[in-house]
Design a protein around this motif. Structure first.
Motif, short mmCIF file in Angstrom:
data_model
loop_
_atom_site.label_atom_id
_atom_site.label_comp_id
_atom_site.label_asym_id
_atom_site.label_seq_id
_atom_site.Cartn_x
_atom_site.Cartn_y
_atom_site.Cartn_z
N LYS A 269 0.80 -1.23 0.00
CA LYS A 269 0.00 0.00 0.00
C LYS A 269 0.83 1.28 0.00
CE LYS A 269 -4.03 -2.16 1.98
NZ LYS A 269 -5.02 -2.15 3.06
N GLU A 270 2.12 1.18 0.23
CA GLU A 270 2.98 2.37 0.18
C GLU A 270 3.62 2.55 -1.19
OE1 GLU A 270 3.08 4.60 2.62
OE2 GLU A 270 1.61 3.32 3.59
N ASN A 271 3.55 1.54 -2.03
CA ASN A 271 4.13 1.59 -3.37
C ASN A 271 3.40 2.63 -4.22
OD1 ASN A 271 4.22 0.69 -6.32
ND2 ASN A 271 5.80 -0.59 -5.40
N PRO A 272 4.12 3.47 -4.97
CA PRO A 272 3.48 4.51 -5.79
C PRO A 272 2.48 3.96 -6.80
CG PRO A 272 5.85 4.86 -5.70
CD PRO A 272 5.58 3.55 -5.04
N CYS A 273 2.71 2.78 -7.31
CA CYS A 273 1.76 2.19 -8.26
C CYS A 273 0.43 1.90 -7.60
CB CYS A 273 2.33 0.91 -8.86
SG CYS A 273 3.80 1.19 -9.85
N TYR A 274 0.46 1.45 -6.37
CA TYR A 274 -0.77 1.19 -5.63
C TYR A 274 -1.48 2.50 -5.31
CZ TYR A 274 -3.95 -0.49 -2.03
OH TYR A 274 -5.08 -0.78 -1.29
N LYS A 275 -0.72 3.47 -4.86
CA LYS A 275 -1.30 4.76 -4.47
C LYS A 275 -1.86 5.54 -5.65
CE LYS A 275 0.90 5.61 -0.12
NZ LYS A 275 1.52 6.60 0.72
N ALA A 276 -1.35 5.29 -6.86
CA ALA A 276 -1.84 6.00 -8.04
C ALA A 276 -3.29 5.61 -8.34
CB ALA A 276 -0.96 5.71 -9.25
N GLY A 277 -3.69 4.43 -7.93
CA GLY A 277 -5.06 4.00 -8.10
C GLY A 277 -5.48 3.72 -9.54
N ARG A 278 -4.52 3.62 -10.43
CA ARG A 278 -4.85 3.34 -11.84
C ARG A 278 -5.20 1.87 -12.02
NH1 ARG A 278 0.41 5.65 -12.78
NH2 ARG A 278 0.92 3.56 -13.46
N LYS A 279 -6.10 1.62 -12.93
CA LYS A 279 -6.40 0.24 -13.31
C LYS A 279 -5.65 -0.06 -14.58
CE LYS A 279 -10.76 -0.12 -11.03
NZ LYS A 279 -12.02 -0.80 -10.98
N ARG B 215 11.25 2.02 -9.57
CA ARG B 215 11.82 1.19 -10.63
C ARG B 215 10.78 0.46 -11.46
NH1 ARG B 215 14.67 0.54 -6.20
NH2 ARG B 215 16.74 1.41 -6.13
N ALA B 216 9.78 -0.08 -10.81
CA ALA B 216 8.77 -0.86 -11.53
C ALA B 216 7.61 -1.12 -10.59
CB ALA B 216 9.36 -2.19 -12.00
N CYS B 217 6.55 -1.59 -11.15
CA CYS B 217 5.40 -2.00 -10.36
C CYS B 217 5.31 -3.51 -10.40
CB CYS B 217 4.11 -1.41 -10.93
SG CYS B 217 4.09 0.38 -10.83
N SER B 218 5.15 -4.09 -9.25
CA SER B 218 5.05 -5.53 -9.17
C SER B 218 3.69 -5.90 -8.65
CB SER B 218 6.13 -6.08 -8.24
OG SER B 218 6.03 -7.46 -8.15
N GLY B 219 3.08 -6.86 -9.30
CA GLY B 219 1.74 -7.25 -8.89
C GLY B 219 1.72 -8.43 -7.94
N THR B 220 2.59 -9.40 -8.16
CA THR B 220 2.49 -10.63 -7.39
C THR B 220 3.87 -11.22 -7.14
OG1 THR B 220 0.41 -11.10 -8.50
CG2 THR B 220 1.44 -12.91 -7.35
N VAL B 221 4.05 -11.69 -5.94
CA VAL B 221 5.23 -12.48 -5.60
C VAL B 221 4.71 -13.79 -5.04
CG1 VAL B 221 7.26 -12.67 -4.13
CG2 VAL B 221 6.60 -10.44 -5.05
N CYS B 222 5.05 -14.87 -5.67
CA CYS B 222 4.58 -16.18 -5.21
C CYS B 222 5.76 -17.08 -4.92
CB CYS B 222 3.72 -16.85 -6.29
SG CYS B 222 2.22 -15.96 -6.66
#
Length: 64
Positions: free
Chosen positions: A9-19, A51-58
């Motif tokens: 939730k602190e990542n800029p990609c999350y905070k941007a709220g873009r879909k 650097r990048a937006c990451s969606g999932t780490v499994c």
């Protein structure tokens, strides 16, 4: 397998709220041994991460 969800939730990609429109899936190895996915989450979950937006780490390890 134990699945643990952590929202960055602190990542800029999350905070941007873009879909985004998902175009595919890329699976790859990070190229170095890392027994804890939390190391990546802690690194990427910063307001200054640019650097990048990451969606999932499994991880599929016994004690993760």
């Amino acid at each position: 397998m134990k699945i643990v969800q952590r929202m960055m939730k602190e990542n800029p990609c999350y905070k941007a709220g873009r879909k985004i429109k998902v175009k595919g899936l890329m699976l790859h190895s990070i190229g170095c041994p890392q027994p804890k996915a939390s190391v990546f989450i802690q690194s990427w979950n910063r307001a200054s991460f640019d650097r990048a937006c990451s969606g999932t780490v499994c991880y599929s390890l016994p004690d993760v």
